[in-house]
Design a protein around this motif. Structure first.
Motif, PDB file in Angstrom:
ATOM      1  N   ILE A  59       5.751 -19.327  -5.067  1.00 52.56           N
ATOM      2  CA  ILE A  59       5.327 -18.626  -6.482  1.00 52.56           C
ATOM      3  C   ILE A  59       4.917 -17.343  -6.366  1.00 52.56           C
ATOM      4  O   ILE A  59       5.466 -16.355  -6.979  1.00 52.56           O
ATOM      5  N   ASP A  60       3.788 -17.035  -5.617  1.00 49.91           N
ATOM      6  CA  ASP A  60       3.234 -15.797  -5.459  1.00 49.91           C
ATOM      7  C   ASP A  60       2.263 -15.727  -4.456  1.00 49.91           C
ATOM      8  O   ASP A  60       1.861 -16.778  -3.694  1.00 49.91           O
ATOM      9  N   ILE A  61       1.876 -14.454  -3.874  1.00 48.42           N
ATOM     10  CA  ILE A  61       0.746 -14.311  -3.150  1.00 48.42           C
ATOM     11  C   ILE A  61      -0.054 -13.359  -3.602  1.00 48.42           C
ATOM     12  O   ILE A  61       0.242 -12.633  -4.425  1.00 48.42           O
ATOM     13  N   HIS A  62      -1.605 -13.472  -3.454  1.00 49.82           N
ATOM     14  CA  HIS A  62      -2.489 -12.644  -3.962  1.00 49.82           C
ATOM     15  C   HIS A  62      -3.888 -12.765  -3.007  1.00 49.82           C
ATOM     16  O   HIS A  62      -3.606 -13.411  -1.999  1.00 49.82           O
ATOM     17  N   GLU A  63      -4.654 -11.763  -3.335  1.00 50.32           N
ATOM     18  CA  GLU A  63      -6.180 -11.796  -2.609  1.00 50.32           C
ATOM     19  C   GLU A  63      -5.689 -11.190  -1.259  1.00 50.32           C
ATOM     20  O   GLU A  63      -6.151 -12.100  -0.301  1.00 50.32           O
ATOM     21  N   ILE A  64      -4.770 -10.380  -1.208  1.00 50.62           N
ATOM     22  CA  ILE A  64      -4.267  -9.678   0.276  1.00 50.62           C
ATOM     23  C   ILE A  64      -5.571  -9.103   0.769  1.00 50.62           C
ATOM     24  O   ILE A  64      -5.911  -8.030  -0.012  1.00 50.62           O
ATOM     25  N   VAL A  65      -5.975  -9.336   2.099  1.00 55.68           N
ATOM     26  CA  VAL A  65      -6.983  -8.401   2.566  1.00 55.68           C
ATOM     27  C   VAL A  65      -6.603  -8.216   3.997  1.00 55.68           C
ATOM     28  O   VAL A  65      -6.058  -8.995   4.753  1.00 55.68           O
TER      29      VAL A  65
END
Length: 91
Positions: free
Chosen positions: A27-33
């Protein structure tokens, strides 16, 4: 040096997003570090998956995402993807 690091981080984030886009269940990706430890790069993120996705399939998708991203970005040594159900996603 900082500019090169920021440009690299943006490129890695874009490559990760494009890799995720190839898997319709994501669905999505987030908090990429993106982190650099000595000469090694690591990338971590949270990945939202459908609530009704079986655990086995969720694991397969995460593994596929890791593999596809590493093919696109072989300079990354470690990828950590934290799967989460859509109902937990507050983004």
């Amino acid at each position: 040096v900082l500019f090169r690091s920021l440009a690299r981080d943006r490129r890695l984030e874009q490559e990760l997003r494009e890799s995720a886009h190839t898997l319709p269940e994501i669905i999505d990706i987030h908090e990429i570090v993106v982190r650099r430890m000595r000469e090694k790069l690591s990338v971590s993120c949270h990945c939202t998956l459908p609530d009704d996705l079986p655990m086995r399939r969720a694991h397969e998708i995460i593994t596929l995402l890791e593999d596809r991203f590493k093919l696109r970005c072989p300079e990354v040594d470690r990828v950590l993807i934290h799967p989460e159900p859509a109902t937990d996603n507050h983004h």
